[in-house]
Design an enzyme around this catalytic site. Sequence first.
Site, PDB file in Angstrom:
ATOM      1  N   HIS A 125     -20.239  35.061  -2.618  1.00 53.20           N
ATOM      2  CA  HIS A 125     -20.749  33.950  -1.824  1.00 53.20           C
ATOM      3  C   HIS A 125     -20.269  34.126  -0.383  1.00 53.20           C
ATOM      4  O   HIS A 125     -19.845  33.169   0.264  1.00 53.20           O
ATOM      5  CB  HIS A 125     -20.269  32.618  -2.392  1.00 53.20           C
ATOM      6  CG  HIS A 125     -20.773  32.318  -3.762  1.00 53.20           C
ATOM      7  ND1 HIS A 125     -20.390  31.199  -4.466  1.00 53.20           N
ATOM      8  CD2 HIS A 125     -21.645  32.978  -4.574  1.00 53.20           C
ATOM      9  CE1 HIS A 125     -20.985  31.191  -5.655  1.00 53.20           C
ATOM     10  NE2 HIS A 125     -21.749  32.265  -5.736  1.00 53.20           N
ATOM     11  N   HIS A 169     -27.660  30.634  -2.581  1.00 52.48           N
ATOM     12  CA  HIS A 169     -26.644  31.067  -3.534  1.00 52.48           C
ATOM     13  C   HIS A 169     -25.668  32.084  -2.930  1.00 52.48           C
ATOM     14  O   HIS A 169     -24.509  31.764  -2.733  1.00 52.48           O
ATOM     15  CB  HIS A 169     -27.351  31.658  -4.764  1.00 52.48           C
ATOM     16  CG  HIS A 169     -26.462  31.905  -5.924  1.00 52.48           C
ATOM     17  ND1 HIS A 169     -26.887  31.789  -7.238  1.00 52.48           N
ATOM     18  CD2 HIS A 169     -25.164  32.297  -6.003  1.00 52.48           C
ATOM     19  CE1 HIS A 169     -25.888  32.064  -8.053  1.00 52.48           C
ATOM     20  NE2 HIS A 169     -24.831  32.388  -7.327  1.00 52.48           N
ATOM     21  N   GLU A 183     -22.678  34.187 -14.508  1.00 47.79           N
ATOM     22  CA  GLU A 183     -23.750  35.051 -14.010  1.00 47.79           C
ATOM     23  C   GLU A 183     -23.851  36.367 -14.779  1.00 47.79           C
ATOM     24  O   GLU A 183     -24.453  37.329 -14.300  1.00 47.79           O
ATOM     25  CB  GLU A 183     -23.543  35.348 -12.518  1.00 47.79           C
ATOM     26  CG  GLU A 183     -23.451  34.135 -11.630  1.00 47.79           C
ATOM     27  CD  GLU A 183     -24.739  33.328 -11.552  1.00 47.79           C
ATOM     28  OE1 GLU A 183     -25.666  33.583 -12.348  1.00 47.79           O
ATOM     29  OE2 GLU A 183     -24.801  32.438 -10.693  1.00 47.79           O
ATOM     30  N   HIS A 192     -21.053  40.413  -7.015  1.00 47.18           N
ATOM     31  CA  HIS A 192     -21.757  39.206  -6.568  1.00 47.18           C
ATOM     32  C   HIS A 192     -20.783  38.360  -5.770  1.00 47.18           C
ATOM     33  O   HIS A 192     -19.682  38.061  -6.241  1.00 47.18           O
ATOM     34  CB  HIS A 192     -22.279  38.418  -7.764  1.00 47.18           C
ATOM     35  CG  HIS A 192     -22.754  37.040  -7.419  1.00 47.18           C
ATOM     36  ND1 HIS A 192     -23.651  36.800  -6.398  1.00 47.18           N
ATOM     37  CD2 HIS A 192     -22.453  35.828  -7.949  1.00 47.18           C
ATOM     38  CE1 HIS A 192     -23.887  35.498  -6.324  1.00 47.18           C
ATOM     39  NE2 HIS A 192     -23.165  34.886  -7.250  1.00 47.18           N
TER      40      HIS A 192
END
EC number: 4.1.2.62
Length: 221
Positions: free
Chosen positions: A96, A157, A75, A94
Amino acid sequence: MPGSRIALRHGLIDAARQVTTLGLNKGTAGNLSVRAGDGLLITPSGLQAADLRPNDIVFIDSEGEWRGPRKPSSEWRFHHDILAERPDVGAVVHTHAPFSTVLACLGRPIPAFHYMVAMAGGNDIRIGAYATFGTAELSRHALAAMEGRKACLLAHHGMIATGRTLKAAIKLAVEVEELAEQYWRCLQIAEPEILPADEMERVLEKFKTYGDNAQLPSPPA
């Protein structure tokens, strides 16, 4: 080592481990970056936070080029593009995280059901449209969702949170995940009432000087 900055590398490793300890990522999921001179340092692809060493952290220059023993996170594009487009941002996280990802998979942005939504920079937390992970298309969608915001969800995502520092970005990621869980729990009963725009404007104004000395939440026992 190119783009060395050893203290930043150690700081990024500590932050990646903290994000895992806080339950925002598991295994090799998620990635973090920090601005470093004319480029950025980012966690590598395919390594768990517990296994990271300073030489594993990847330096990416302003042109999106890197070299070294490790590949950057898949990413890296949206990390690079956010830092390039947003001079107010010094770090990108980032994750999850479970509840943020649940809402992202349901296509549910987080509205102003609670005044703390303003911590993300506006009167909602948007969802960036879906695109395959690691693509320039996903980066474009992330940038669009982040316009005028400090955080967003990514459809099917996860979540992105930013800050002037890694500490600030992690603090916001924790807050977004908490809001996502609260909103999800509200939805099990009914659609919550949404705060009006003028109230959120007042909150946003107050937040300009709020939390400058706030401490990062401790990991759960």
